[in-house]
Enzyme design. Structure first.
Site, PDB file in Angstrom:
ATOM      1  N   LYS A  53      27.218  -6.078 -18.359  1.00 19.68           N
ATOM      2  CA  LYS A  53      26.973  -5.814 -17.101  1.00 19.68           C
ATOM      3  C   LYS A  53      25.862  -4.362 -16.335  1.00 19.68           C
ATOM      4  O   LYS A  53      25.478  -4.675 -15.901  1.00 19.68           O
ATOM      5  CB  LYS A  53      27.908  -4.601 -16.779  1.00 19.68           C
ATOM      6  CG  LYS A  53      29.004  -6.430 -16.692  1.00 19.68           C
ATOM      7  CD  LYS A  53      30.916  -5.741 -17.187  1.00 19.68           C
ATOM      8  CE  LYS A  53      31.643  -6.231 -17.709  1.00 19.68           C
ATOM      9  NZ  LYS A  53      32.791  -6.804 -17.523  1.00 19.68           N
ATOM     10  N   GLN A  97      36.749  -0.502 -17.176  1.00 21.95           N
ATOM     11  CA  GLN A  97      36.496  -1.353 -18.316  1.00 21.95           C
ATOM     12  C   GLN A  97      37.882  -2.178 -18.926  1.00 21.95           C
ATOM     13  O   GLN A  97      38.881  -0.862 -19.677  1.00 21.95           O
ATOM     14  CB  GLN A  97      35.391  -1.692 -19.160  1.00 21.95           C
ATOM     15  CG  GLN A  97      35.963  -2.928 -20.706  1.00 21.95           C
ATOM     16  CD  GLN A  97      34.772  -3.847 -20.083  1.00 21.95           C
ATOM     17  OE1 GLN A  97      33.782  -4.415 -18.758  1.00 21.95           O
ATOM     18  NE2 GLN A  97      35.342  -5.392 -20.313  1.00 21.95           N
ATOM     19  N   ASP A 120      36.312  -6.184  -8.967  1.00 26.34           N
ATOM     20  CA  ASP A 120      36.967  -7.281  -9.883  1.00 26.34           C
ATOM     21  C   ASP A 120      38.083  -8.253  -9.802  1.00 26.34           C
ATOM     22  O   ASP A 120      38.376  -8.868 -10.060  1.00 26.34           O
ATOM     23  CB  ASP A 120      37.564  -6.146 -10.789  1.00 26.34           C
ATOM     24  CG  ASP A 120      36.795  -6.673 -12.389  1.00 26.34           C
ATOM     25  OD1 ASP A 120      35.735  -6.887 -12.625  1.00 26.34           O
ATOM     26  OD2 ASP A 120      36.922  -5.361 -13.419  1.00 26.34           O
TER      27      ASP A 120
END
Ligand code: NDP
Length: 289
Positions: A53, A97, A120
């Site tokens: 990422k 994460q 997200d």
């Protein structure tokens, strides 16, 4: 033989479009979108994802802020970091994460992220917006599936879509996005009866189960579109999807490979959501790319 949907190529094109947009934002407006990525502990797979990422942000010209925290960090301290990032005007997207260590409530952390920086798409506000058909940020993997189908010109209106898997990050948001595209949607899970029969009735199958090659070619209706979200590591270290690619490709009209199909789209959509968030913050059009 099916047309193989090249997720790597499509993701690369989206990332290039985003790079150009970020360059334009920097030159015209004097700022760039920023993404904060928070990782807790030493999970090797999480570290790989976070590194990918970060590299993708750098390649697109997006500022990336990296927070690597010890596995024994207290929930309170993690929440304090999230609150600081929420208030930071240079940060337009915040990603924690997953999974988090068991002493930290994932729900508390996801709910602490500002819904307007929740790139997200996991905050209950964004889940709700998606379910009423007005998504602000759609979760990156199912959003990536929709982009693949859009780029390939696959019309979903009135089609029967069978989603196998009902997780909060893939299956459920996938079903919502398909409904918004006017598909008729069936969502299957581990207690569904006659899964092969349900899959055989699908014009479009989305497999998001996490079981190597579970979906067999003879479950696929002739001419169906097959999207394989599954990413499974086999004992020899290789990766495969939830669909038995070779036999399914003989019957499908379109099929995504795994790896190389949906996987690369997830990061592309994360970048897209970050640029969208920054544009929203500065009152610019949300049309990215
Ligand atoms: P989860 O484990 O959270 O969910 C799996 C789903 O599959 C559950 O709803 C489960 O049902 C269902 N399921 C399990 N076994 C069966 C079965 N025998 N028959 C029917 N349904 C079954 O997984 P995720 O949604 O997080 O991920 C799914 C797959 O997608 C994984 O391979 C993962 O690695 C991959 N993935 C890939 C991404 C990418 O490409 N970027 C991103 C995210 C995921 P129940 O709810 O009843 O338990």
């Amino acid at each position: 033989m099916a047309h193989i949907i090249d997720g790597k190529r499509i993701a690369a094109e989206i990332r290039e479009t985003l790079r150009q947009d970020v360059q334009w934002l920097r030159e015209q407006h004097g700022w760039v979108p920023g993404l904060a990525v928070v990782i807790v502990g030493n999970d090797p797979a999480s570290k790989v994802y976070v590194r990918m990422k970060r590299q993708a942000c750098e390649a697109a010209g997006i500022a990336s802020f990296h927070y690597e925290l010890p596995g024994d960090i207290q929930e309170r301290d993690l929440l304090n970091l999230i609150h600081r990032l929420n208030a930071d005007p240079g940060v337009h997207g915040i990603l924690t994460q997953l999974p988090l260590p068991s002493h930290i409530s994932e729900r508390a952390i996801l709910e602490a992220i500002s819904p307007f920086k929740d790139v997200d798409g996991f905050h209950p506000y964004n889940v709700g917006m998606l379910s009423i058909g007005e998504p602000l940020f759609a979760p990156c993997t199912p959003f990536g599936v929709m982009e693949l189908l859009r780029v390939e010109g696959i019309d979903l209106k009135s089609k029967h879509v069978v989603v196998v898997g009902r997780s909060n990050i893939v299956g459920k948001p996938m079903a919502m996005l398909m409904l918004a595209a006017h598909a008729t949607v069936t969502v299957c899970h581990s207690r569904s009866q006659d899964l092969p029969g349900l899959v055989r009735s699908a014009d479009v199958v989305v497999a998001a189960v996490g079981r190597p090659r579970m979906i067999q070619g003879d479950w696929i209706k002739e001419g169906a579109v097959v999207v394989d979200v599954g990413t499974n590591r086999l004992s020899d270290g290789s990766l495969c999807g939830d669909v038995d690619f070779v036999t399914a490709a003989e019957r499908a009209s379109y099929i995504t490979p795994s790896p190389g199909g949906v996987g690369p789209m997830t990061i592309a959509m994360l970048l897209k959501n970050t640029v969208k968030s920054a544009r929203r913050e500065y009152g610019l059009s949300l049309q990215v790319g």
